[in-house]
Scaffold this motif. Structure first.
Motif, PDB file in Angstrom:
ATOM      1  N   ALA A 174     -39.104  95.142  73.623  1.00  0.00           N
ATOM      2  CA  ALA A 174     -38.198  94.788  74.710  1.00  0.00           C
ATOM      3  C   ALA A 174     -37.317  93.600  74.365  1.00  0.00           C
ATOM      4  CB  ALA A 174     -39.000  94.493  75.976  1.00  0.00           C
ATOM      5  N   ASP A 175     -37.802  92.720  73.494  1.00  0.00           N
ATOM      6  CA  ASP A 175     -37.017  91.539  73.120  1.00  0.00           C
ATOM      7  C   ASP A 175     -36.047  91.804  71.976  1.00  0.00           C
ATOM      8  OD1 ASP A 175     -38.767  91.836  71.057  1.00  0.00           O
ATOM      9  OD2 ASP A 175     -39.661  89.832  71.187  1.00  0.00           O
ATOM     10  N   GLY A 176     -35.952  93.081  71.522  1.00  0.00           N
ATOM     11  CA  GLY A 176     -35.026  93.435  70.457  1.00  0.00           C
ATOM     12  C   GLY A 176     -35.582  93.255  69.067  1.00  0.00           C
ATOM     13  N   CYS A 177     -36.851  92.866  68.962  1.00  0.00           N
ATOM     14  CA  CYS A 177     -37.487  92.688  67.664  1.00  0.00           C
ATOM     15  C   CYS A 177     -38.264  93.949  67.279  1.00  0.00           C
ATOM     16  CB  CYS A 177     -38.423  91.486  67.686  1.00  0.00           C
ATOM     17  SG  CYS A 177     -37.553  89.926  67.975  1.00  0.00           S
ATOM     18  N   LEU A 178     -38.638  94.038  66.024  1.00  0.00           N
ATOM     19  CA  LEU A 178     -39.373  95.202  65.531  1.00  0.00           C
ATOM     20  C   LEU A 178     -40.729  95.315  66.216  1.00  0.00           C
ATOM     21  CD1 LEU A 178     -39.687  97.543  63.454  1.00  0.00           C
ATOM     22  CD2 LEU A 178     -40.739  95.854  61.922  1.00  0.00           C
ATOM     23  N   ASP A 179     -41.008  96.502  66.731  1.00  0.00           N
ATOM     24  CA  ASP A 179     -42.323  96.765  67.325  1.00  0.00           C
ATOM     25  C   ASP A 179     -43.232  97.457  66.314  1.00  0.00           C
ATOM     26  OD1 ASP A 179     -43.999  96.925  69.900  1.00  0.00           O
ATOM     27  OD2 ASP A 179     -44.036  98.992  69.158  1.00  0.00           O
ATOM     28  N   HIS A 180     -42.750  98.579  65.755  1.00  0.00           N
ATOM     29  CA  HIS A 180     -43.506  99.247  64.695  1.00  0.00           C
ATOM     30  C   HIS A 180     -42.577 100.230  63.974  1.00  0.00           C
ATOM     31  CE1 HIS A 180     -43.790 102.171  68.023  1.00  0.00           C
ATOM     32  NE2 HIS A 180     -43.914 103.089  67.082  1.00  0.00           N
ATOM     33  N   SER A 181     -43.028 100.703  62.834  1.00  0.00           N
ATOM     34  CA  SER A 181     -42.269 101.707  62.074  1.00  0.00           C
ATOM     35  C   SER A 181     -43.174 102.893  61.780  1.00  0.00           C
ATOM     36  CB  SER A 181     -41.725 101.115  60.769  1.00  0.00           C
ATOM     37  OG  SER A 181     -42.784 100.758  59.896  1.00  0.00           O
ATOM     38  N   LEU A 182     -42.550 104.059  61.587  1.00  0.00           N
ATOM     39  CA  LEU A 182     -43.300 105.271  61.290  1.00  0.00           C
ATOM     40  C   LEU A 182     -43.415 105.471  59.790  1.00  0.00           C
ATOM     41  CD1 LEU A 182     -41.747 107.777  63.885  1.00  0.00           C
ATOM     42  CD2 LEU A 182     -43.761 106.324  64.143  1.00  0.00           C
ATOM     43  N   GLU A 183     -44.525 106.044  59.390  1.00  0.00           N
ATOM     44  CA  GLU A 183     -44.720 106.370  57.982  1.00  0.00           C
ATOM     45  C   GLU A 183     -43.868 107.595  57.662  1.00  0.00           C
ATOM     46  OE1 GLU A 183     -48.301 107.772  54.963  1.00  0.00           O
ATOM     47  OE2 GLU A 183     -48.800 106.889  56.929  1.00  0.00           O
ATOM     48  N   ARG A 184     -42.783 107.386  56.946  1.00  0.00           N
ATOM     49  CA  ARG A 184     -41.768 108.426  56.776  1.00  0.00           C
ATOM     50  C   ARG A 184     -42.324 109.713  56.165  1.00  0.00           C
ATOM     51  NH1 ARG A 184     -36.420 106.724  53.654  1.00  0.00           N
ATOM     52  NH2 ARG A 184     -37.781 106.894  51.854  1.00  0.00           N
ATOM     53  N   ALA A 185     -43.282 109.608  55.247  1.00  0.00           N
ATOM     54  CA  ALA A 185     -43.812 110.793  54.573  1.00  0.00           C
ATOM     55  C   ALA A 185     -44.516 111.745  55.532  1.00  0.00           C
ATOM     56  CB  ALA A 185     -44.767 110.365  53.462  1.00  0.00           C
ATOM     57  N   ARG A 186     -44.948 111.250  56.682  1.00  0.00           N
ATOM     58  CA  ARG A 186     -45.694 112.084  57.635  1.00  0.00           C
ATOM     59  C   ARG A 186     -44.769 112.826  58.616  1.00  0.00           C
ATOM     60  NH1 ARG A 186     -49.813 108.881  60.967  1.00  0.00           N
ATOM     61  NH2 ARG A 186     -50.212 111.022  61.693  1.00  0.00           N
ATOM     62  N   TYR A 187     -43.493 112.498  58.623  1.00  0.00           N
ATOM     63  CA  TYR A 187     -42.585 113.051  59.629  1.00  0.00           C
ATOM     64  C   TYR A 187     -41.448 113.836  58.975  1.00  0.00           C
ATOM     65  CZ  TYR A 187     -45.073 109.984  62.818  1.00  0.00           C
ATOM     66  OH  TYR A 187     -46.062 109.376  63.557  1.00  0.00           O
ATOM     67  N   ARG A 188     -40.850 114.705  59.764  1.00  0.00           N
ATOM     68  CA  ARG A 188     -39.723 115.507  59.307  1.00  0.00           C
ATOM     69  C   ARG A 188     -38.617 115.487  60.362  1.00  0.00           C
ATOM     70  NH1 ARG A 188     -42.180 114.894  55.507  1.00  0.00           N
ATOM     71  NH2 ARG A 188     -42.930 116.375  53.927  1.00  0.00           N
ATOM     72  N   ALA A 189     -37.392 115.707  59.918  1.00  0.00           N
ATOM     73  CA  ALA A 189     -36.261 115.830  60.844  1.00  0.00           C
ATOM     74  C   ALA A 189     -36.190 117.272  61.336  1.00  0.00           C
ATOM     75  CB  ALA A 189     -34.965 115.444  60.151  1.00  0.00           C
ATOM     76  N   SER A 190     -36.121 117.450  62.646  1.00  0.00           N
ATOM     77  CA  SER A 190     -35.980 118.780  63.214  1.00  0.00           C
ATOM     78  C   SER A 190     -34.520 119.211  63.125  1.00  0.00           C
ATOM     79  CB  SER A 190     -36.439 118.787  64.680  1.00  0.00           C
ATOM     80  OG  SER A 190     -36.254 120.066  65.255  1.00  0.00           O
ATOM     81  N   GLU A 191     -34.284 120.386  62.573  1.00  0.00           N
ATOM     82  CA  GLU A 191     -32.928 120.892  62.384  1.00  0.00           C
ATOM     83  C   GLU A 191     -32.781 122.228  63.118  1.00  0.00           C
ATOM     84  OE1 GLU A 191     -30.852 119.015  60.961  1.00  0.00           O
ATOM     85  OE2 GLU A 191     -31.927 117.721  59.556  1.00  0.00           O
ATOM     86  N   MET A 192     -31.620 122.791  63.035  1.00  0.00           N
ATOM     87  CA  MET A 192     -31.354 124.148  63.474  1.00  0.00           C
ATOM     88  C   MET A 192     -31.077 124.973  62.218  1.00  0.00           C
ATOM     89  SD  MET A 192     -31.610 124.470  66.687  1.00  0.00           S
ATOM     90  CE  MET A 192     -31.567 123.618  68.263  1.00  0.00           C
ATOM     91  N   PRO A 193     -31.302 126.285  62.238  1.00  0.00           N
ATOM     92  CA  PRO A 193     -31.597 127.141  63.390  1.00  0.00           C
ATOM     93  C   PRO A 193     -33.068 127.107  63.793  1.00  0.00           C
ATOM     94  CG  PRO A 193     -31.518 128.469  61.414  1.00  0.00           C
ATOM     95  CD  PRO A 193     -31.138 127.080  60.991  1.00  0.00           C
ATOM     96  N   GLN A 194     -33.294 127.508  65.054  1.00  0.00           N
ATOM     97  CA  GLN A 194     -34.636 127.740  65.569  1.00  0.00           C
ATOM     98  C   GLN A 194     -34.663 129.145  66.160  1.00  0.00           C
ATOM     99  OE1 GLN A 194     -35.363 124.547  68.350  1.00  0.00           O
ATOM    100  NE2 GLN A 194     -35.627 123.015  66.724  1.00  0.00           N
ATOM    101  N   ALA A 195     -35.834 129.774  66.085  1.00  0.00           N
ATOM    102  CA  ALA A 195     -35.961 131.142  66.600  1.00  0.00           C
ATOM    103  C   ALA A 195     -37.203 131.237  67.479  1.00  0.00           C
ATOM    104  CB  ALA A 195     -36.039 132.143  65.450  1.00  0.00           C
TER     105      ALA A 195
END
Length: 363
Positions: free
Chosen positions: A139-160
């Motif tokens: 809330a104060d504009g400072c870093l709260d936490h970060s995600l471990e990038r290797a565990r996540y993916r960007a959701s794209e299109m197309p979807q079916a």
């Protein structure tokens, strides 16, 4: 099989025009897609209708979009079940593909993969690796936490989705979901307990988001359009030799496509006789071979005038005609001249500059 795309975020005619044609080159050659539902913001409906009419598309249905992404998609689904959203109900599909207009370079392979996965799992979507780390701020504009990038993916299109699953999910949505949600796969999981299969997507699924992305998109379109070249020559020995050398030289720069002379002539005749506008400008280069000993050009003013007049007529059919003079006296420098001609040909095909039509360039 049905496909629909949301155009809510594209407001400029040029962008709509270009990207709609990109989609058509993919989806109109896919026989297993029966209908294309285009969800458009109210202010762009007439523009889209004029594009569809101009290019004679028969499988496209236009639907008025909503004020948010999910409301627009829901409107697109309703054309299969609610008379209010269509003059006549379309046949309800087994699988529906959802895509968006800001990813214009989708190919048939990824469409096929998400469809087959959706048939098996009920829902499927393309994903890509994250290119940046995702962080959350406090809330104060400072870093709260970060995600471990290797565990996540960007959701794209197309979807079916199986149609019944995604339509039921939207029917159960809350107003909060429809107004603030963005992920269709999450709706299928939340309301229908359908765990979507994630399919690794290709690099061409990137989003055209900012103005600078338009330049990258334009470059990709031009590059894709210049990947096939057809060289047509007559049977004269010198001309055939030039044609063969050009064919061999261009092979290293394009996905070369070989045509018999008869087939190529049929293609040219079809383009000249057709009254239907072409989706993209076709480049036609008239090459004049000069092997005379005379230092001056062997091509006269009358011939130049004829080329220019012919180019003007063909431009109306979206065919860009250029002239190219290949002039040589010494066989020892023939390959060098052919290389120069090939470079000019590739530049004309890629740039497709209408201001140069009818001009005679010298290799």
């Amino acid at each position: 099989m049905n496909f629909f795309v949301s155009w809510r975020y594209l407001c400029f005619y040029l962008v709509i025009h270009v990207y709609f044609l990109c989609f058509c080159t993919v989806f109109y050659r896919i026989s297993w897609i029966s209908n294309i539902i285009v969800v458009v913001s109210p202010e762009n409906i007439e523009t889209m209708k004029s594009i569809i009419e101009k290019y004679g598309h028969k499988r496209v249905v236009i639907v008025k979009g909503g004020i948010t992404r999910h409301r627009s998609i829901f409107n697109g689904l309703k054309v299969f079940v609610e008379n209010e959203f269509s003059n006549h109900l379309l046949q309800k599909p087994e699988v529906v593909i959802i895509h968006d207009a800001v990813r214009p370079f989708v190919e048939e392979d990824i469409l096929s993969k998400v469809v087959m996965a959706a048939k098996e799992h009920g829902a499927a979507g393309a994903i890509r690796p994250l290119v940046s780390t995702v962080i959350a701020s406090a809330a104060d504009g400072c870093l709260d936490h970060s995600l471990e990038r290797a565990r996540y993916r960007a959701s794209e299109m197309p979807q079916a989705f199986l149609f019944d699953i995604i339509y039921e999910a939207y029917q159960q949505c809350t107003d909060y979901d429809l107004d603030y949600g963005t992920e269709c796969l999450h709706l299928a999981l939340k309301y229908c307990k359908t765990n979507a299969k994630l399919v690794e997507g290709t690099a061409d699924l990137w989003k055209v988001t900012y103005k600078r992305d338009l330049y990258a998109a334009e470059s990709i379109i031009k590059d894709n359009l210049s990947q096939q070249v057809c060289v047509i020559t007559d049977v004269k020995e010198a001309v055939a030799q030039i044609g063969f050398l050009l064919h061999e030289t261009l092979k290293s720069q394009v996905k070369d496509k070989k045509y018999a002379i008869q087939e190529a002539q049929q293609l040219v005749d079809m383009l000249e006789k057709s009254n239907l506008p072409l989706l993209y400008p076709v480049v036609l280069i008239l090459m004049h071979l000069d092997i005379s000993e005379n230092i001056s050009f062997s091509i006269g003013i009358e011939e130049l005038t004829r080329i220019k007049k012919f180019a003007g007529e063909m431009k109306k059919k979206n065919i860009l005609v250029y002239g190219l003079l290949i002039q040589y006296k010494d066989h020892l420098v023939l390959q060098k001249i052919v290389n120069s001609a090939a470079a000019l040909i590739m530049a004309l095909i890629k740039d497709r500059n209408p201001e140069l039509i009818g001009q005679l360039l010298v290799a």
